[in-house]
Design a protein around this motif. Structure first.
Motif, PDB file in Angstrom:
ATOM      1  N   ALA A 137       0.834  -1.207   0.000  1.00  0.00           N
ATOM      2  CA  ALA A 137       0.000   0.000   0.000  1.00  0.00           C
ATOM      3  C   ALA A 137       0.868   1.256   0.000  1.00  0.00           C
ATOM      4  O   ALA A 137       0.559   2.238  -0.696  1.00  0.00           O
ATOM      5  N   TRP A 138       1.968   1.244   0.746  1.00  0.00           N
ATOM      6  CA  TRP A 138       2.870   2.397   0.786  1.00  0.00           C
ATOM      7  C   TRP A 138       3.559   2.596  -0.565  1.00  0.00           C
ATOM      8  O   TRP A 138       3.712   3.726  -1.026  1.00  0.00           O
ATOM      9  N   ILE A 139       3.914   1.501  -1.190  1.00  0.00           N
ATOM     10  CA  ILE A 139       4.510   1.583  -2.525  1.00  0.00           C
ATOM     11  C   ILE A 139       3.512   2.217  -3.500  1.00  0.00           C
ATOM     12  O   ILE A 139       3.880   3.048  -4.330  1.00  0.00           O
ATOM     13  N   GLU A 140       2.248   1.841  -3.407  1.00  0.00           N
ATOM     14  CA  GLU A 140       1.222   2.356  -4.309  1.00  0.00           C
ATOM     15  C   GLU A 140       0.992   3.858  -4.139  1.00  0.00           C
ATOM     16  O   GLU A 140       0.523   4.517  -5.057  1.00  0.00           O
ATOM     17  N   LEU A 141       1.329   4.418  -2.959  1.00  0.00           N
ATOM     18  CA  LEU A 141       1.197   5.866  -2.770  1.00  0.00           C
ATOM     19  C   LEU A 141       2.054   6.633  -3.770  1.00  0.00           C
ATOM     20  O   LEU A 141       1.738   7.761  -4.136  1.00  0.00           O
ATOM     21  N   GLY A 142       3.133   6.040  -4.208  1.00  0.00           N
ATOM     22  CA  GLY A 142       4.027   6.694  -5.150  1.00  0.00           C
ATOM     23  C   GLY A 142       3.708   6.410  -6.604  1.00  0.00           C
ATOM     24  O   GLY A 142       4.454   6.830  -7.487  1.00  0.00           O
ATOM     25  N   ALA A 143       2.603   5.720  -6.868  1.00  0.00           N
ATOM     26  CA  ALA A 143       2.253   5.357  -8.245  1.00  0.00           C
ATOM     27  C   ALA A 143       1.916   6.594  -9.065  1.00  0.00           C
ATOM     28  O   ALA A 143       1.209   7.488  -8.603  1.00  0.00           O
ATOM     29  N   ARG A 144       2.429   6.643 -10.267  1.00  0.00           N
ATOM     30  CA  ARG A 144       2.213   7.763 -11.181  1.00  0.00           C
ATOM     31  C   ARG A 144       1.921   7.215 -12.581  1.00  0.00           C
ATOM     32  O   ARG A 144       2.383   6.146 -12.939  1.00  0.00           O
ATOM     33  N   THR A 145       1.188   7.985 -13.350  1.00  0.00           N
ATOM     34  CA  THR A 145       1.005   7.645 -14.757  1.00  0.00           C
ATOM     35  C   THR A 145       1.741   8.643 -15.634  1.00  0.00           C
ATOM     36  O   THR A 145       1.951   8.398 -16.809  1.00  0.00           O
ATOM     37  N   SER A 146       2.113   9.785 -15.038  1.00  0.00           N
ATOM     38  CA  SER A 146       2.807  10.836 -15.778  1.00  0.00           C
ATOM     39  C   SER A 146       3.620  11.669 -14.800  1.00  0.00           C
ATOM     40  O   SER A 146       3.296  11.736 -13.609  1.00  0.00           O
ATOM     41  N   THR A 147       4.647  12.339 -15.291  1.00  0.00           N
ATOM     42  CA  THR A 147       5.430  13.225 -14.426  1.00  0.00           C
ATOM     43  C   THR A 147       4.647  14.468 -14.052  1.00  0.00           C
ATOM     44  O   THR A 147       5.035  15.185 -13.130  1.00  0.00           O
ATOM     45  N   SER A 148       3.543  14.706 -14.712  1.00  0.00           N
ATOM     46  CA  SER A 148       2.736  15.891 -14.422  1.00  0.00           C
ATOM     47  C   SER A 148       1.427  15.544 -13.711  1.00  0.00           C
ATOM     48  O   SER A 148       0.485  16.333 -13.758  1.00  0.00           O
ATOM     49  N   ASP A 149       1.342  14.403 -13.058  1.00  0.00           N
ATOM     50  CA  ASP A 149       0.130  14.040 -12.312  1.00  0.00           C
ATOM     51  C   ASP A 149      -0.160  15.106 -11.254  1.00  0.00           C
ATOM     52  O   ASP A 149       0.614  15.281 -10.318  1.00  0.00           O
ATOM     53  N   ALA A 150      -1.259  15.807 -11.404  1.00  0.00           N
ATOM     54  CA  ALA A 150      -1.596  16.885 -10.476  1.00  0.00           C
ATOM     55  C   ALA A 150      -2.136  16.354  -9.152  1.00  0.00           C
ATOM     56  O   ALA A 150      -1.926  16.951  -8.100  1.00  0.00           O
ATOM     57  N   ASP A 151      -2.840  15.247  -9.179  1.00  0.00           N
ATOM     58  CA  ASP A 151      -3.469  14.738  -7.958  1.00  0.00           C
ATOM     59  C   ASP A 151      -2.723  13.544  -7.357  1.00  0.00           C
ATOM     60  O   ASP A 151      -3.274  12.817  -6.553  1.00  0.00           O
ATOM     61  N   ALA A 152      -1.474  13.368  -7.717  1.00  0.00           N
ATOM     62  CA  ALA A 152      -0.689  12.260  -7.185  1.00  0.00           C
ATOM     63  C   ALA A 152      -0.329  12.526  -5.728  1.00  0.00           C
ATOM     64  O   ALA A 152      -0.141  13.666  -5.315  1.00  0.00           O
ATOM     65  N   THR A 153      -0.241  11.465  -4.934  1.00  0.00           N
ATOM     66  CA  THR A 153       0.126  11.567  -3.532  1.00  0.00           C
ATOM     67  C   THR A 153       1.619  11.825  -3.420  1.00  0.00           C
ATOM     68  O   THR A 153       2.420  11.173  -4.080  1.00  0.00           O
ATOM     69  N   PHE A 154       1.985  12.756  -2.565  1.00  0.00           N
ATOM     70  CA  PHE A 154       3.380  13.080  -2.342  1.00  0.00           C
ATOM     71  C   PHE A 154       3.944  12.136  -1.289  1.00  0.00           C
ATOM     72  O   PHE A 154       3.419  12.053  -0.184  1.00  0.00           O
ATOM     73  N   VAL A 155       4.997  11.393  -1.606  1.00  0.00           N
ATOM     74  CA  VAL A 155       5.675  10.523  -0.659  1.00  0.00           C
ATOM     75  C   VAL A 155       6.974  11.224  -0.277  1.00  0.00           C
ATOM     76  O   VAL A 155       7.865  11.377  -1.116  1.00  0.00           O
ATOM     77  N   PRO A 156       7.086  11.690   0.977  1.00  0.00           N
ATOM     78  CA  PRO A 156       8.261  12.465   1.369  1.00  0.00           C
ATOM     79  C   PRO A 156       9.519  11.618   1.468  1.00  0.00           C
ATOM     80  O   PRO A 156       9.447  10.395   1.600  1.00  0.00           O
ATOM     81  N   PRO A 157      10.677  12.277   1.429  1.00  0.00           N
ATOM     82  CA  PRO A 157      11.932  11.549   1.585  1.00  0.00           C
ATOM     83  C   PRO A 157      12.125  11.133   3.037  1.00  0.00           C
ATOM     84  O   PRO A 157      11.393  11.570   3.925  1.00  0.00           O
TER      85      PRO A 157
END
Length: 101
Positions: A57-77
């Motif tokens: 589930a934590w890995i899926e928080l970083g899932a993206r379809t594009s580098t410009s995904d506006a509503d993507a979840t931010f996974v902090p460092p």
């Protein structure tokens, strides 16, 4: 830790076993745990255990379809101070502040 029957998958993993699943070293996973930026974990006695489903589930928080995904979840460092640095802060909205005075 016993797996039970020989064919049953292991449900909970220690830090060293969980780290390769999320693609990090154990020390980085420990830092994420310390700063509260990593996957959910359980503390049983003195042991830290990760549920395999929580790791995925934590890995899926970083899932993206594009580098410009506006509503993507931010996974902090793993370093929270890095996320507050001016050069890093500009990366969230796509604008880099590197080279500015």
């Amino acid at each position: 830790m016993s797996k039970g029957p020989a064919d049953a998958p292991q449900k909970y993993l220690r830090t060293k076993e969980a780290a390769p699943i999320v693609g990090l070293c154990a020390r980085t996973l420990e830092k994420h745990r310390t700063y509260g930026t990593g996957p959910k974990y359980r503390k049983i006695g003195g042991r830290v255990l990760y549920d395999i489903d929580d790791l995925h589930a934590w890995i899926e928080l970083g899932a993206r379809t594009s580098t410009s995904d506006a509503d993507a979840t931010f996974v902090p460092p793993a370093k929270p101070h890095a996320a507050r640095a001016p050069a890093y802060a500009g990366r969230r909205d796509g604008a880099s502040t590197l080279g500015r005075a």
